[in-house]
Design a protein around this motif. Sequence first.
Motif, PDB file in Angstrom:
ATOM      1  N   VAL A 187       0.902  -1.212   0.239  1.00  0.00           N
ATOM      2  CA  VAL A 187       0.016   0.012  -0.089  1.00  0.00           C
ATOM      3  C   VAL A 187       0.821   1.292  -0.093  1.00  0.00           C
ATOM      4  O   VAL A 187       0.413   2.400  -0.276  1.00  0.00           O
ATOM      5  N   THR A 188       2.126   1.095   0.388  1.00  0.00           N
ATOM      6  CA  THR A 188       3.221   2.278   0.090  1.00  0.00           C
ATOM      7  C   THR A 188       3.503   2.533  -1.262  1.00  0.00           C
ATOM      8  O   THR A 188       3.681   3.402  -1.843  1.00  0.00           O
ATOM      9  N   LEU A 189       3.990   1.480  -1.934  1.00  0.00           N
ATOM     10  CA  LEU A 189       4.430   1.313  -3.160  1.00  0.00           C
ATOM     11  C   LEU A 189       3.437   1.797  -4.070  1.00  0.00           C
ATOM     12  O   LEU A 189       3.871   2.603  -5.142  1.00  0.00           O
ATOM     13  N   VAL A 190       2.205   1.088  -4.210  1.00  0.00           N
ATOM     14  CA  VAL A 190       1.176   1.728  -5.171  1.00  0.00           C
ATOM     15  C   VAL A 190       0.937   3.252  -5.470  1.00  0.00           C
ATOM     16  O   VAL A 190       1.005   3.593  -6.652  1.00  0.00           O
ATOM     17  N   TRP A 209      -6.910  -4.930   6.286  1.00  0.00           N
ATOM     18  CA  TRP A 209      -7.585  -3.830   6.797  1.00  0.00           C
ATOM     19  C   TRP A 209      -6.460  -2.655   6.512  1.00  0.00           C
ATOM     20  O   TRP A 209      -5.500  -2.680   7.014  1.00  0.00           O
ATOM     21  N   ILE A 210      -7.176  -1.684   5.904  1.00  0.00           N
ATOM     22  CA  ILE A 210      -6.395  -0.461   5.598  1.00  0.00           C
ATOM     23  C   ILE A 210      -7.017   0.896   6.054  1.00  0.00           C
ATOM     24  O   ILE A 210      -8.271   0.889   5.951  1.00  0.00           O
ATOM     25  N   SER A 211      -6.287   1.851   6.545  1.00  0.00           N
ATOM     26  CA  SER A 211      -6.979   3.073   7.480  1.00  0.00           C
ATOM     27  C   SER A 211      -6.372   4.258   6.960  1.00  0.00           C
ATOM     28  O   SER A 211      -4.941   4.409   6.977  1.00  0.00           O
ATOM     29  N   ALA A 212      -6.961   5.070   6.339  1.00  0.00           N
ATOM     30  CA  ALA A 212      -6.427   6.501   6.047  1.00  0.00           C
ATOM     31  C   ALA A 212      -6.000   7.018   7.572  1.00  0.00           C
ATOM     32  O   ALA A 212      -6.755   7.253   8.339  1.00  0.00           O
ATOM     33  N   VAL A 213      -4.841   8.012   7.358  1.00  0.00           N
ATOM     34  CA  VAL A 213      -4.381   8.788   8.459  1.00  0.00           C
ATOM     35  C   VAL A 213      -4.042  10.003   8.125  1.00  0.00           C
ATOM     36  O   VAL A 213      -3.487   9.971   7.100  1.00  0.00           O
ATOM     37  N   PRO A 214      -3.922  10.935   9.064  1.00  0.00           N
ATOM     38  CA  PRO A 214      -3.345  12.406   8.484  1.00  0.00           C
ATOM     39  C   PRO A 214      -1.837  12.317   8.283  1.00  0.00           C
ATOM     40  O   PRO A 214      -1.252  11.600   9.347  1.00  0.00           O
ATOM     41  N   ASP A 288      -6.413  -8.281  14.160  1.00  0.00           N
ATOM     42  CA  ASP A 288      -5.915  -9.887  14.220  1.00  0.00           C
ATOM     43  C   ASP A 288      -4.554  -9.828  13.448  1.00  0.00           C
ATOM     44  O   ASP A 288      -3.531 -10.739  13.892  1.00  0.00           O
ATOM     45  N   GLN A 289      -4.460  -8.873  12.440  1.00  0.00           N
ATOM     46  CA  GLN A 289      -3.108  -8.638  11.895  1.00  0.00           C
ATOM     47  C   GLN A 289      -2.841  -7.071  11.987  1.00  0.00           C
ATOM     48  O   GLN A 289      -3.884  -6.379  12.138  1.00  0.00           O
ATOM     49  N   ARG A 290      -1.626  -6.711  11.744  1.00  0.00           N
ATOM     50  CA  ARG A 290      -1.264  -5.313  11.805  1.00  0.00           C
ATOM     51  C   ARG A 290      -2.145  -4.420  10.778  1.00  0.00           C
ATOM     52  O   ARG A 290      -2.300  -4.839   9.550  1.00  0.00           O
ATOM     53  N   LEU A 291      -2.658  -3.477  11.353  1.00  0.00           N
ATOM     54  CA  LEU A 291      -3.575  -2.411  10.475  1.00  0.00           C
ATOM     55  C   LEU A 291      -2.417  -1.551   9.610  1.00  0.00           C
ATOM     56  O   LEU A 291      -1.499  -1.208  10.101  1.00  0.00           O
ATOM     57  N   CYS A 292      -3.039  -1.680   8.174  1.00  0.00           N
ATOM     58  CA  CYS A 292      -2.134  -0.837   7.352  1.00  0.00           C
ATOM     59  C   CYS A 292      -2.515   0.779   7.436  1.00  0.00           C
ATOM     60  O   CYS A 292      -3.842   0.949   7.307  1.00  0.00           O
ATOM     61  N   ALA A 293      -1.539   1.625   7.601  1.00  0.00           N
ATOM     62  CA  ALA A 293      -2.055   3.087   7.600  1.00  0.00           C
ATOM     63  C   ALA A 293      -1.528   3.587   6.241  1.00  0.00           C
ATOM     64  O   ALA A 293      -0.376   3.381   5.743  1.00  0.00           O
ATOM     65  N   VAL A 294      -2.336   4.573   5.613  1.00  0.00           N
ATOM     66  CA  VAL A 294      -1.997   5.307   4.576  1.00  0.00           C
ATOM     67  C   VAL A 294      -2.220   6.654   4.827  1.00  0.00           C
ATOM     68  O   VAL A 294      -3.277   7.181   4.852  1.00  0.00           O
ATOM     69  N   PRO A 295      -1.088   7.252   4.727  1.00  0.00           N
ATOM     70  CA  PRO A 295      -1.298   8.813   5.390  1.00  0.00           C
ATOM     71  C   PRO A 295      -2.068   9.661   4.168  1.00  0.00           C
ATOM     72  O   PRO A 295      -1.793   9.377   2.975  1.00  0.00           O
ATOM     73  N   ASP A 296      -2.908  10.644   4.534  1.00  0.00           N
ATOM     74  CA  ASP A 296      -3.811  11.390   3.554  1.00  0.00           C
ATOM     75  C   ASP A 296      -4.428  10.579   2.495  1.00  0.00           C
ATOM     76  O   ASP A 296      -4.723  11.027   1.263  1.00  0.00           O
ATOM     77  N   ALA A 297      -4.645   9.399   2.903  1.00  0.00           N
ATOM     78  CA  ALA A 297      -5.456   8.424   1.840  1.00  0.00           C
ATOM     79  C   ALA A 297      -5.011   8.426   0.578  1.00  0.00           C
ATOM     80  O   ALA A 297      -5.481   8.375  -0.309  1.00  0.00           O
ATOM     81  N   ASP A 298      -3.692   8.727   0.448  1.00  0.00           N
ATOM     82  CA  ASP A 298      -2.868   8.563  -0.683  1.00  0.00           C
ATOM     83  C   ASP A 298      -3.119   7.472  -1.676  1.00  0.00           C
ATOM     84  O   ASP A 298      -3.325   7.394  -2.893  1.00  0.00           O
ATOM     85  N   PHE A 299      -3.076   6.160  -0.959  1.00  0.00           N
ATOM     86  CA  PHE A 299      -3.495   4.927  -1.746  1.00  0.00           C
ATOM     87  C   PHE A 299      -4.832   4.906  -2.467  1.00  0.00           C
ATOM     88  O   PHE A 299      -5.241   4.658  -3.449  1.00  0.00           O
ATOM     89  N   PHE A 300      -6.036   5.353  -1.515  1.00  0.00           N
ATOM     90  CA  PHE A 300      -7.312   5.566  -2.085  1.00  0.00           C
ATOM     91  C   PHE A 300      -7.388   6.676  -3.186  1.00  0.00           C
ATOM     92  O   PHE A 300      -8.228   6.537  -4.364  1.00  0.00           O
TER      93      PHE A 300
END
Length: 486
Positions: A187-190, A209-214, A288-300
């Motif tokens: 989710v960082t590479l994309v 599980w992916i969550s947008a964070v500031p 249950d597994q580590r949550l993936c954080a995407v800053p400023d929703a860049d992935f989405f």
Amino acid sequence: MEHLDVVIVGAGLSGIGAAYRLQTQLPGKSYAILEARDSLGGTWDLFRYPGIRSDSDMFTLGYPFKPWRDAKSIADGPSILRYLTETAAEFGIDRRIRFGTRVIAAEWSSADARWTLTVEQSGERRSLTCGFLYCCAGYYDYDQGHAPEFPGAESFSGRIVHPQFWPEDLDYAGKRVVVIGSGATAVTLVPAMAADAEQVTMLQRSPTWISAVPGRDRRADRIRELLPPALAHRVIRTKNILFTIGFYQYCRRRPEAARKMLTGLTTRILKDEALVAEHFTPDYNPWDQRLCAVPDADFFKAMRKGKAEVVTDHIDTFVPEGIALKSGRVLPADIVVSATGLKLLAFGGLSFTVDGEPVRLSERFVWQGAMLTGVPNFALCIGYTNASWTLRADLTSRLVCRVLAHMDRRGHRAVAPEAEDRLEERPMLDLAAGYIQRSIGDFPRQGDRHPWKVRQNYLLDSLTTMRTDLDRTLVPRTNAMADSRQ
């Protein structure tokens, strides 16, 4: 033969922090950091793939003694490496690092109450001794990542790369890229590659599980405007610790509510309920597994712009033009990135013996997440899986300093933890993630109760770790003590 009071293995985030604590709290101790690579930084120097960044905020991933001053809370790899380099230089730690020095083996002698280390430098082996060995090498294999064999890969006309060994000459501008995987690296590479590539497709077997964070903490900015730097750092750090722990506990205690919240936030960004249901709603519960954080929703955002796509399917075989899926679809690709995860490696692959007997790590229990039963004068540094690595790493380094001071006061040349009663055996890292499950059997175990349980709760650990009764569970090695009286 050279002798040191303490040897720290690894000059990454943990090792630099350990050195600061050691030289600050026990300035009379001689020490060195042995680093296998030719530069400091560990993970943040090794990994060079596009967009590499932290998935924890830097106010807690950074050191409590070195305030994070950059604007971004979720920082990129080069910024983190610069921070580590500045820290090492500011406190003179860089002068204690011996680069290109790989520790091959560690042999403990109770008669001498010391470790004899076999190290390799420029292809040559030599030995040195130390009174205490502190392994800060993490638990990843830096020499090889997890690389499953893909059927038909030899027929692919493009290029296959692994993020852990990113080629400097890789030109993906205008190319079609498929990223295999759905973890933090993928989710960082994309979004990073989507800026220049023609199209980037993330191929996942199942959703994560992916969550947008500031990317920037506005509240932290305001606090830094109002308070002096050191005080502001403590306030922001406390705020973020409480939020992280609170969110984790919410996910674990109310999984259905957490699922609804996360899917709701993603739907609000992507504005497509069917898309979220298919690609962003995992079968397992959050954390249950580590949550993936995407800053400023860049992935989405990359998806909304049409530059990125997520496909949930299984690989049938590689073909010259790309990847054929079980569904019959073919994903065209010029470049395939195998973001299939990391491999775990206990203590950098170090082999241990105690009085001539090999140490089977899987038969040892971890005390306070730091020391091993039956292994004297040895500590390991591991971070949290549900919060910033540094939070636990710094606690462990402070505990190690306390143990060393305790040994000096009591006149003990060697100590090792022993359990008073039988412990119920559990994996040291209790996460369902594939990269952990593949190798966790090679690691020490945790017990079913404190101080043998590797808790994932910084608040509890911060209240108890430095108050633990060392006389109760740290047992002197009698033959070493007898030797000291001769």
